[in-house]
Write a protein that holds these residues in place. Sequence first.
Motif, PDB file in Angstrom:
ATOM      1  N   UNK A 143       0.836  -1.205   0.000  1.00 25.23           N
ATOM      2  CA  UNK A 143       0.000   0.000   0.000  1.00 25.23           C
ATOM      3  C   UNK A 143       0.872   1.257   0.000  1.00 25.23           C
ATOM      4  N   UNK A 144       1.958   1.220   0.762  1.00 22.69           N
ATOM      5  CA  UNK A 144       2.845   2.379   0.832  1.00 22.69           C
ATOM      6  C   UNK A 144       3.549   2.613  -0.496  1.00 22.69           C
ATOM      7  N   UNK A 145       3.955   1.542  -1.161  1.00 21.15           N
ATOM      8  CA  UNK A 145       4.588   1.676  -2.476  1.00 21.15           C
ATOM      9  C   UNK A 145       3.611   2.335  -3.449  1.00 21.15           C
ATOM     10  N   UNK A 146       2.374   1.883  -3.433  1.00 25.63           N
ATOM     11  CA  UNK A 146       1.358   2.470  -4.321  1.00 25.63           C
ATOM     12  C   UNK A 146       1.137   3.942  -3.996  1.00 25.63           C
ATOM     13  N   UNK A 147       1.109   4.291  -2.710  1.00 27.23           N
ATOM     14  CA  UNK A 147       0.918   5.690  -2.306  1.00 27.23           C
ATOM     15  C   UNK A 147       2.069   6.565  -2.800  1.00 27.23           C
ATOM     16  N   UNK A 148       3.300   6.081  -2.635  1.00 29.63           N
ATOM     17  CA  UNK A 148       4.468   6.850  -3.054  1.00 29.63           C
ATOM     18  C   UNK A 148       4.465   7.006  -4.580  1.00 29.63           C
ATOM     19  N   UNK A 149       4.170   5.926  -5.285  1.00 28.61           N
ATOM     20  CA  UNK A 149       4.152   5.991  -6.752  1.00 28.61           C
ATOM     21  C   UNK A 149       3.079   6.953  -7.256  1.00 28.61           C
ATOM     22  N   UNK A 171       1.982   9.625  -5.653  1.00 25.82           N
ATOM     23  CA  UNK A 171       2.175  10.965  -5.106  1.00 25.82           C
ATOM     24  C   UNK A 171       2.809  11.882  -6.150  1.00 25.82           C
ATOM     25  N   UNK A 172       2.034  12.828  -6.635  1.00 23.95           N
ATOM     26  CA  UNK A 172       2.503  13.749  -7.681  1.00 23.95           C
ATOM     27  C   UNK A 172       3.300  14.923  -7.097  1.00 23.95           C
ATOM     28  N   UNK A 173       3.169  15.158  -5.787  1.00 21.73           N
ATOM     29  CA  UNK A 173       3.827  16.299  -5.155  1.00 21.73           C
ATOM     30  C   UNK A 173       5.236  15.969  -4.652  1.00 21.73           C
ATOM     31  N   UNK A 174       5.529  14.705  -4.506  1.00 29.47           N
ATOM     32  CA  UNK A 174       6.824  14.287  -3.976  1.00 29.47           C
ATOM     33  C   UNK A 174       7.922  14.516  -5.013  1.00 29.47           C
ATOM     34  N   UNK A 175       9.045  15.060  -4.565  1.00 29.27           N
ATOM     35  CA  UNK A 175      10.183  15.268  -5.453  1.00 29.27           C
ATOM     36  C   UNK A 175      10.684  13.919  -5.954  1.00 29.27           C
ATOM     37  N   UNK A 176      11.158  13.887  -7.182  1.00 31.00           N
ATOM     38  CA  UNK A 176      11.634  12.645  -7.806  1.00 31.00           C
ATOM     39  C   UNK A 176      12.717  11.978  -6.957  1.00 31.00           C
ATOM     40  N   UNK A 177      13.626  12.782  -6.440  1.00 32.21           N
ATOM     41  CA  UNK A 177      14.722  12.266  -5.611  1.00 32.21           C
ATOM     42  C   UNK A 177      14.170  11.605  -4.338  1.00 32.21           C
ATOM     43  N   UNK A 178      13.210  12.268  -3.694  1.00 38.93           N
ATOM     44  CA  UNK A 178      12.599  11.727  -2.475  1.00 38.93           C
ATOM     45  C   UNK A 178      11.797  10.464  -2.782  1.00 38.93           C
ATOM     46  N   UNK A 179      11.116  10.475  -3.908  1.00 42.65           N
ATOM     47  CA  UNK A 179      10.316   9.317  -4.311  1.00 42.65           C
ATOM     48  C   UNK A 179      11.222   8.109  -4.537  1.00 42.65           C
ATOM     49  N   UNK A 180      12.329   8.339  -5.221  1.00 49.00           N
ATOM     50  CA  UNK A 180      13.272   7.256  -5.505  1.00 49.00           C
ATOM     51  C   UNK A 180      13.808   6.671  -4.195  1.00 49.00           C
ATOM     52  N   UNK A 181      14.152   7.543  -3.254  1.00 52.79           N
ATOM     53  CA  UNK A 181      14.673   7.085  -1.961  1.00 52.79           C
ATOM     54  C   UNK A 181      13.600   6.323  -1.172  1.00 52.79           C
ATOM     55  N   UNK A 182      12.393   6.852  -1.152  1.00 54.36           N
ATOM     56  CA  UNK A 182      11.292   6.196  -0.430  1.00 54.36           C
ATOM     57  C   UNK A 182      11.010   4.822  -1.027  1.00 54.36           C
TER      58      UNK A 182
END
Length: 178
Positions: free
Chosen positions: A119-125, A127-138
């Motif tokens: 569920x968390x992976x789907x939420x992060x993927x 998330x349009x507001x999250x910076x690409x760098x932060x998304x990659x790390x998450x």
Amino acid sequence: MSFGALSSDQAFAQAKPGTPAQAAPPAGQPPQLKQIPLTQKQIDDVLASQKEMDAITDKLPDNAPPDAKVIGQLEAIAKKHGFASYDDYNTVIDNISLVMGGIDPQTKKYVGSEEVIKQQIAMVQADKKMKAEDKKEALANLAMAQKAKSPDVQNKGNIDLVVTNYDKLSAALGEDTN
């Protein structure tokens, strides 16, 4: 981010800095979790002790083992709140964290840690507001959590007990449940 992916790591980081009695696990594996049946008293004791524990552990540098003075303070707090020792407190925290990691924060139902991570992976993927760098790390952190696979909860009564106390535990352990 929700509680699941963060719970074990943060609880271990917060509660484990000076656990001298545990043997080192084989390289690349997390420490072996001693599963115990939890009681309401243990949950209440964790809740009562958490502010004092946090006051000490929040001052510790990340991944730095505490010195003998700090361990002594943590032992005293644990004993003051009904635990046999700081190691006993850590065992209870670990068992709570194991269950918390499998609770869906939206429904507050136990679904297992693998499902929470999905569920968390789907939420992060999504998330349009999250910076690409932060998304990659998450996503990298979630992938690691997925590979680590939490052990199954052996004491099924712990699930009901932790779910019943979820809101209080989540607030006391300082986790973000959104």
